[in-house]
Design a protein around this motif. Structure first.
Motif, short mmCIF file in Angstrom:
data_model
loop_
_atom_site.label_atom_id
_atom_site.label_comp_id
_atom_site.label_asym_id
_atom_site.label_seq_id
_atom_site.Cartn_x
_atom_site.Cartn_y
_atom_site.Cartn_z
N VAL A 22 52.71 20.26 64.22
CA VAL A 22 53.34 18.95 64.06
C VAL A 22 54.82 19.10 63.71
N ASP A 23 55.13 20.12 62.92
CA ASP A 23 56.51 20.34 62.44
C ASP A 23 56.91 21.80 62.65
N ALA A 24 56.96 22.22 63.91
CA ALA A 24 57.28 23.62 64.21
C ALA A 24 58.69 24.00 63.74
N ILE A 25 59.62 23.06 63.79
CA ILE A 25 60.97 23.34 63.32
C ILE A 25 60.97 23.60 61.82
N GLY A 26 60.20 22.80 61.08
CA GLY A 26 60.09 23.02 59.64
C GLY A 26 59.51 24.39 59.33
N PHE A 27 58.51 24.82 60.11
CA PHE A 27 57.93 26.15 59.91
C PHE A 27 58.96 27.23 60.24
N SER A 28 59.79 26.99 61.25
CA SER A 28 60.83 27.97 61.60
C SER A 28 61.85 28.12 60.46
N PHE A 29 62.12 27.02 59.74
CA PHE A 29 63.02 27.11 58.57
C PHE A 29 62.42 28.05 57.53
N LYS A 30 61.09 27.97 57.36
CA LYS A 30 60.42 28.83 56.38
C LYS A 30 60.51 30.29 56.82
N LEU A 31 60.36 30.55 58.12
CA LEU A 31 60.47 31.92 58.62
C LEU A 31 61.89 32.45 58.43
N GLU A 32 62.88 31.58 58.58
CA GLU A 32 64.27 31.99 58.35
C GLU A 32 64.45 32.52 56.93
N GLU A 33 63.73 31.93 55.98
CA GLU A 33 63.80 32.43 54.60
C GLU A 33 63.30 33.86 54.52
N TYR A 34 62.20 34.16 55.22
CA TYR A 34 61.66 35.51 55.21
C TYR A 34 62.62 36.50 55.87
N PHE A 35 63.31 36.05 56.93
CA PHE A 35 64.19 36.95 57.67
C PHE A 35 65.58 37.07 57.06
N SER A 36 65.86 36.27 56.03
CA SER A 36 67.20 36.23 55.43
C SER A 36 67.54 37.54 54.72
N PRO A 37 68.84 37.78 54.45
CA PRO A 37 69.28 39.02 53.79
C PRO A 37 68.64 39.25 52.43
N THR A 38 68.26 38.17 51.71
CA THR A 38 67.70 38.33 50.38
C THR A 38 66.22 38.72 50.41
N VAL A 39 65.58 38.64 51.58
CA VAL A 39 64.16 39.00 51.68
C VAL A 39 64.01 40.24 52.55
N PHE A 40 63.82 40.07 53.87
CA PHE A 40 63.62 41.23 54.74
C PHE A 40 64.90 41.69 55.46
N ASN A 41 65.97 40.91 55.32
CA ASN A 41 67.27 41.27 55.90
C ASN A 41 67.15 41.59 57.40
N MET A 42 66.64 40.62 58.15
CA MET A 42 66.49 40.74 59.60
C MET A 42 67.23 39.58 60.28
N PRO A 43 68.56 39.63 60.27
CA PRO A 43 69.35 38.49 60.79
C PRO A 43 69.06 38.15 62.24
N PHE A 44 68.70 39.15 63.05
CA PHE A 44 68.40 38.87 64.47
C PHE A 44 67.22 37.91 64.58
N PHE A 45 66.20 38.13 63.75
CA PHE A 45 65.00 37.30 63.83
C PHE A 45 65.25 35.90 63.30
N GLU A 46 66.29 35.72 62.47
CA GLU A 46 66.63 34.38 62.01
C GLU A 46 66.96 33.49 63.20
N LYS A 47 67.67 34.05 64.18
CA LYS A 47 68.06 33.28 65.37
C LYS A 47 66.86 33.00 66.28
N GLN A 48 65.81 33.80 66.15
CA GLN A 48 64.62 33.63 66.98
C GLN A 48 63.48 32.98 66.20
N ALA A 49 63.81 32.36 65.08
CA ALA A 49 62.76 31.82 64.19
C ALA A 49 61.90 30.76 64.88
N LEU A 50 62.51 29.89 65.68
CA LEU A 50 61.73 28.82 66.32
C LEU A 50 60.74 29.38 67.35
N PRO A 51 61.16 30.26 68.28
CA PRO A 51 60.17 30.84 69.21
C PRO A 51 59.05 31.59 68.48
#
Length: 361
Positions: A22-51
């Protein structure tokens, strides 16, 4: 017994997948948190969070549905077990290191703490392993052909595609957020003011003689002279002073609704007390469609009976209407489109549309 367990676990995966679909974009925001520098530091995956979010949602829904109908059981259980192991790792990491405060497992519909999410994943994993044992003699049996399964699968797949696409192209079909239509922001802010959360400052004290370290709140520190009197061996460790919640008050995302001018003047009261307010929001103005923003501005600036503001993370986003600023994360909690239009009447949300849909009105 095994059929009941299979159906229950399948329904959990379907429910989890559905609220995220229902809210795939909202879930992608949550994944961006996991991929952020303060967590797993995977900036490339931040850009691919929605797919990635869409892929995870599809896996949950498709294989949850397959488990419900007992289709390709060996493959289905293998995929769901792998998914549980993956999510158990994520939730344990976020809980242990306190880096992501909500896993987004059930979107905004049900909030879980990281530890609650971890144990939920462990329970599901154990349930799936039990199912593997109970169905072990049927895992390699040929699949029975069934018209019902075929048509049910086709219907479920088309429904899934529609729900995901609608949430991305417009706004979620079902709004689980605090800013759903009908919410009275004035009433919510009154509840927050009546029952606020309480915080205390905690000092990390180190005994220079023994090396002992204590975590002491501000009241204890003041009341115990031994911690601060002249000659005391206890010293406050620099950079380790923290603020911790000691009483949980009324929780609402509405607390973060604080638009202000670039100079820092609070616009909240002006907006919430207006008979009608129309706000154009953009949480990421750099990547928003500039032409779409301009057309939306042109439409709202001609509203004679409304207080109009453009609110974003950049004080120069809007050129035809007055700019306001707000934290990008706070804007994302209101709606998922970039940009979107929020309409309030005396502080009550009466409409919320993506800018594209607003221009079609």
């Amino acid at each position: 017994m095994k059929h009941i367990l299979r159906i229950l676990i399948a329904l959990v995966f379907i429910a989890s997948g559905f609220v995220k679909a229902v809210d795939a974009i909202g879930f992608s925001f949550k994944l961006e948190e996991y991929f952020s520098p303060t967590v797993f530091n995977m900036p490339f995956f931040e850009k691919q969070a929605l797919p990635i979010a869409i892929f995870v949602v599809v896996i949950e829904l498709v294989f949850g549905f397959m488990l419900l109908l007992r289709m390709r059981l060996k493959l289905t259980l293998t995929v769901l077990i792998a998914l549980c192991v993956f999510f158990a790792f994520l939730t344990f990491y976020s809980a242990y290191f306190n880096v992501v405060t909500d896993c987004g497992c059930f979107g905004d519909a049900i909030k879980f703490t990281p530890w609650q999410s971890f144990w939920k994943d462990i329970i599901l994993l154990v349930g799936l392993l039990i199912l593997w044992m109970l169905y072990r003699n049927e895992l390699n049996q040929p699949e029975e052909k069934s018209s019902f399964k075929k048509y049910a699968s086709a219907f479920a797949f088309l429904t899934m595609v529609f729900v995901i696409n609608w949430g991305i192209s417009h706004e979620p079909l079902i709004d689980f957020r605090h800013y759903k239509i009908g919410t009275d922001l004035n009433a919510e802010k009154a509840k927050i003011a009546k029952n606020p959360s309480e915080y205390k400052t905690f000092y990390s004290l180190k005994n220079e003689k023994t090396g002992e370290v204590l975590d002491v709140n501000q009241d204890e520190y003041v009341n115990k002279e031994e911690y601060w009197k002249e000659g005391s061996p206890w010293k406050i460790e620099e950079g380790k002073t923290t603020s911790k919640i000691v009483k949980q008050g009324y929780e609402s995302e509405i607390a973060k609704f604080k638009p202000e001018t670039a100079e820092g003047m609070d616009l909240t009261e002006e907006i919430l007390q207006a008979p009608k307010a129309v706000l154009v929001f953009s949480y990421d103005p750099k990547n928003a469609d500039k032409d779409l923003i301009a057309k939306t501005e042109a439409k709202v600036k001609n509203l004679k009976d409304a207080t109009v503001f453009g609110i974003s993370t950049d004080p120069n986003t809007f050129t035809q209407i007055q700019n306001g600023m707000m934290d990008g994360t706070a804007i994302k909690t209101i709606a998922r489109s970039n940009p979107f239009v929020l309409t309030l009447q005396n502080g009550k949300i009466t409409d919320k549309l993506s800018a594209k849909d607003y221009l079609k009105k």
